[in-house]
Design a protein around this motif. Structure first.
Motif, short mmCIF file in Angstrom:
data_model
loop_
_atom_site.label_atom_id
_atom_site.label_comp_id
_atom_site.label_asym_id
_atom_site.label_seq_id
_atom_site.Cartn_x
_atom_site.Cartn_y
_atom_site.Cartn_z
N GLY A 1 105.04 3.26 -14.38
CA GLY A 1 105.36 1.98 -14.99
C GLY A 1 106.73 1.47 -14.65
O GLY A 1 106.97 0.27 -14.59
N MET A 2 107.67 2.39 -14.41
CA MET A 2 109.05 1.94 -14.23
C MET A 2 109.59 2.12 -12.81
O MET A 2 110.46 1.36 -12.39
N SER A 3 109.07 3.09 -12.05
CA SER A 3 109.67 3.35 -10.73
C SER A 3 109.46 2.19 -9.77
O SER A 3 110.36 1.83 -9.00
N LEU A 4 108.27 1.60 -9.82
CA LEU A 4 107.98 0.48 -8.93
C LEU A 4 108.83 -0.73 -9.30
O LEU A 4 109.35 -1.43 -8.42
N VAL A 5 108.99 -0.99 -10.59
CA VAL A 5 109.81 -2.12 -11.03
C VAL A 5 111.26 -1.87 -10.65
O VAL A 5 111.98 -2.80 -10.27
N SER A 6 111.70 -0.63 -10.74
CA SER A 6 113.06 -0.28 -10.34
C SER A 6 113.29 -0.63 -8.88
O SER A 6 114.32 -1.21 -8.51
N PHE A 7 112.32 -0.28 -8.03
CA PHE A 7 112.45 -0.61 -6.61
C PHE A 7 112.49 -2.11 -6.39
O PHE A 7 113.30 -2.63 -5.60
N VAL A 8 111.62 -2.84 -7.08
CA VAL A 8 111.58 -4.30 -6.93
C VAL A 8 112.92 -4.90 -7.36
O VAL A 8 113.43 -5.84 -6.72
N LEU A 9 113.52 -4.38 -8.41
CA LEU A 9 114.81 -4.90 -8.87
C LEU A 9 115.90 -4.69 -7.82
O LEU A 9 116.77 -5.55 -7.65
N THR A 10 115.87 -3.57 -7.09
CA THR A 10 116.87 -3.36 -6.05
C THR A 10 116.74 -4.41 -4.96
O THR A 10 117.71 -4.71 -4.25
N GLN A 11 115.55 -5.00 -4.81
CA GLN A 11 115.33 -6.06 -3.84
C GLN A 11 115.72 -7.43 -4.41
O GLN A 11 116.34 -8.24 -3.73
N GLU A 12 115.34 -7.66 -5.66
CA GLU A 12 115.45 -9.00 -6.21
C GLU A 12 116.84 -9.33 -6.76
O GLU A 12 117.12 -10.48 -7.07
N TYR A 13 117.70 -8.33 -6.89
CA TYR A 13 119.09 -8.60 -7.30
C TYR A 13 119.96 -9.06 -6.13
O TYR A 13 121.09 -9.52 -6.36
N VAL A 14 119.48 -8.92 -4.90
CA VAL A 14 120.31 -9.21 -3.73
C VAL A 14 119.63 -10.22 -2.83
O VAL A 14 118.46 -10.56 -3.00
N GLY A 15 120.39 -10.72 -1.83
CA GLY A 15 119.83 -11.63 -0.84
C GLY A 15 118.84 -10.92 0.06
O GLY A 15 118.91 -9.70 0.26
N LYS A 16 117.91 -11.68 0.65
CA LYS A 16 116.84 -11.07 1.44
C LYS A 16 117.37 -10.28 2.63
O LYS A 16 116.76 -9.28 3.04
N SER A 17 118.49 -10.67 3.18
CA SER A 17 119.02 -9.95 4.34
C SER A 17 119.45 -8.52 4.00
O SER A 17 119.67 -7.71 4.90
N TYR A 18 119.54 -8.21 2.70
CA TYR A 18 119.94 -6.86 2.27
C TYR A 18 118.76 -6.05 1.74
O TYR A 18 118.96 -4.92 1.29
N TRP A 19 117.55 -6.60 1.78
CA TRP A 19 116.40 -5.89 1.24
C TRP A 19 116.15 -4.57 1.97
O TRP A 19 115.87 -3.55 1.34
N ALA A 20 116.24 -4.59 3.28
CA ALA A 20 115.99 -3.37 4.05
C ALA A 20 117.01 -2.30 3.69
O ALA A 20 116.67 -1.12 3.56
N MET A 21 118.26 -2.71 3.50
CA MET A 21 119.31 -1.74 3.20
C MET A 21 119.13 -1.13 1.82
O MET A 21 119.19 0.10 1.65
N THR A 22 118.89 -1.98 0.80
CA THR A 22 118.74 -1.44 -0.56
C THR A 22 117.47 -0.60 -0.68
O THR A 22 117.47 0.43 -1.36
#
Length: 499
Positions: A154-175
């Motif tokens: 329930g929480m691990s997937l949302v945690s991963f999504v948050l690491t993406q959605e808190y930053v700009g798209k150009s940093y998605w691969a890095m986070t």
């Protein structure tokens, strides 16, 4: 301005976002502890059975003598012989719980928000984690692992999504890469922790403690501005982005977002999980991605759990299977950002190489040389770790924001089916010694070939809504061959609607 322009103004990866991402990244260590727990608490030491005659009658009982200083659920509840399956069952129940958690909580976070679902899952995972350490019987232990897995899903997937959605798209691969790399570090640390904390109940307790601290830190995190924007809560999204600007040291910058297209129509239906299979474009992406995630999980966890089968120091084996992943992540960062490789080709090639490595383990000696079955298995783990990391990042980019968590949830659901089956794959050795690695080989190569059917997302804008995904402008951005395939399904779908 649109959302990506707003992130460029307030800071795509400022110091405030770095602090938030650091909390979420360190959470991966706790999740690695919980995922790998059964490897050490379910360790099976060597033992022998001695017949003992009690009194003068003919009644004979079996006395089990364990050798070595090993404390595990096996030694406490005598899970040997006809009871030995219960160890693998406990591991599978964890992944079954994760599967259920993905089904229940993934789409829920798309509807009610990332933060409440994430915090609820983390809180109860910590609570049930202590239940594991205090379990009075195997049955309670098994139920606690199921519940820990459910909350983890329930929480691990949302945690991963948050690491993406808190930053700009150009940093998605890095986070995304940092997140998965830290999970590998967590596996290595768990091996070291198990070496110093031998009693299994103490190990379960100590491994669960980081979750409590991280929960207190995660309470301070904001809701995802991308989710708020995709759901039409434009003002709240603007407020959070302005707060990002202040905390990033840019001052109070006015942020005015355009309303997303899909929320402008009051009659538009709320995106749900069924649209992953009914939407003409998402349908084929989802089917392919589900198989890719299943194969990644089966090979990844199958090889990792195989560490308990290795002879010698089991703590070192667990750590090695974690440390061997670390070179995979710099490789990912290099290849997925190159125009000639990108996300699609890199993922497909890493999966294929993982399959080939597993195939080669069947024709070389188990040990005794530089090229051995053990070293090739480690290479296979490295390759599938790289593919798994790319799958996380790639999948986030293939789904629009309004349905991203549901998409990741369905893919992760398929992934957990692989995790459920993984503990039982080594038992195929009873048919033939090479059978487990043949299974890993076929899964890796077939998934790599199917992955080539997906569109490339490198340097392409991320869709925020389903309407934007279906727009001709967005479709023309895709690669020609994939564009023609997806456009055909889109035209057929629209034609059927008009009829």
């Amino acid at each position: 301005m649109d959302l990506e322009e707003a992130f460029q103004v307030v800071g795509e990866f400022g110091k405030h976002q770095k602090r938030m991402i650091t909390i979420l990244v360190f959470l991966q260590i706790y999740m690695a502890f919980q995922t790998m727990l059964i490897i050490l608490v379910g360790a099976v030491p060597e033992y022998h059975v001695e017949p003992v005659t009690e009194g003068g009658d003919s009644d004979i009982t079996q006395s089990v003598k364990f050798t070595g200083d090993v404390s595990s659920i096996v030694t406490e509840w005598y899970l040997i012989k006809h009871q030995a399956y219960k160890v693998n069952l406990a591991g599978s129940l964890f992944f079954a719980g994760v599967l259920i958690g993905n089904i229940l909580f993934g789409p829920l976070s798309d509807k009610i928000g990332r933060k409440p679902v994430f915090l609820t899952g983390l809180f109860f995972e910590v609570l049930f984690g202590y239940g594991t350490a205090l379990a009075p019987s195997y049955e309670w232990f098994a139920v606690s692992r199921l519940l820990v897995g459910l909350m983890n899903g329930g929480m691990s997937l949302v945690s991963f999504v948050l690491t993406q959605e808190y930053v700009g798209k150009s940093y998605w691969a890095m986070t995304g890469t940092l997140t998965n790399m830290t999970f590998a570090v967590g596996i290595a640390l768990f091996g070291a922790l198990g070496y110093y904390v031998r009693p299994w109940r103490n190990l379960a307790t100590v491994a669960n403690c980081p979750g409590l601290l991280l929960f207190l830190l995660c309470v301070t995190l904001p809701e995802s501005p991308r989710w708020l924007y995709s759901r039409g809560h434009t003002k709240q999204s603007e407020d959070i982005l302005q707060d990002f600007a202040v905390r990033n040291g840019k001052g109070r910058i006015p942020v005015k977002l355009r309303r997303p297209v899909s929320t402008s129509s009051p009659n538009s239906a709320s995106p749900g999980v069924f649209q992953l299979f009914t939407h003409p474009i998402l349908r084929w992406r989802t089917v392919v991605l589900m198989y890719v995630w299943y194969a990644c999980s089966l090979v990844y966890y199958g090889l990792t759990l195989n560490a308990s089968e290795d002879k010698g120091n089991r703590y070192l084996s667990v750590s090695m299977y974690g440390l061997v992943e670390l070179p995979a992540y710099p490789l990912c960062m290099y290849f997925i950002n190159k125009q000639w490789a990108g996300r699609r080709k890199s993922m497909a090639n890493f999966l294929t190489f993982a399959g080939v490595s597993c195939l080669l383990t069947t024709v070389v000696p188990v040990s005794g040389s530089l090229i051995s079955a053990t070293s090739l298995a480690l290479v296979g783990k490295l390759m599938v770790s790289a593919a798994f990391n790319i799958a996380y990042v790639y999948t986030s980019e293939l789904y629009p924001t309004v349905i991203r968590n549901a998409g990741l949830g369905v893919c992760s659901m398929s992934c957990r089916v692989g995790g459920i089956l993984a503990p039982f794959v080594p038992s195929l050795k009873s048919l033939h010694a090479s059978m487990p690695f043949m299974v890993f080989c076929l899964c890796g190569i077939s998934a790599g070939c199917l992955g080539l059917l997906l569109p490339e997302t490198l340097n392409k804008p991320a869709a925020e809504t389903l309407d934007e995904l279906s727009s001709p402008t967005y479709q023309r951005i895709l690669e020609p061959q994939v564009h023609l395939l997806e456009e055909k399904h889109l035209v057929d779908h629209n034609g059927a609607d008009s009829d």
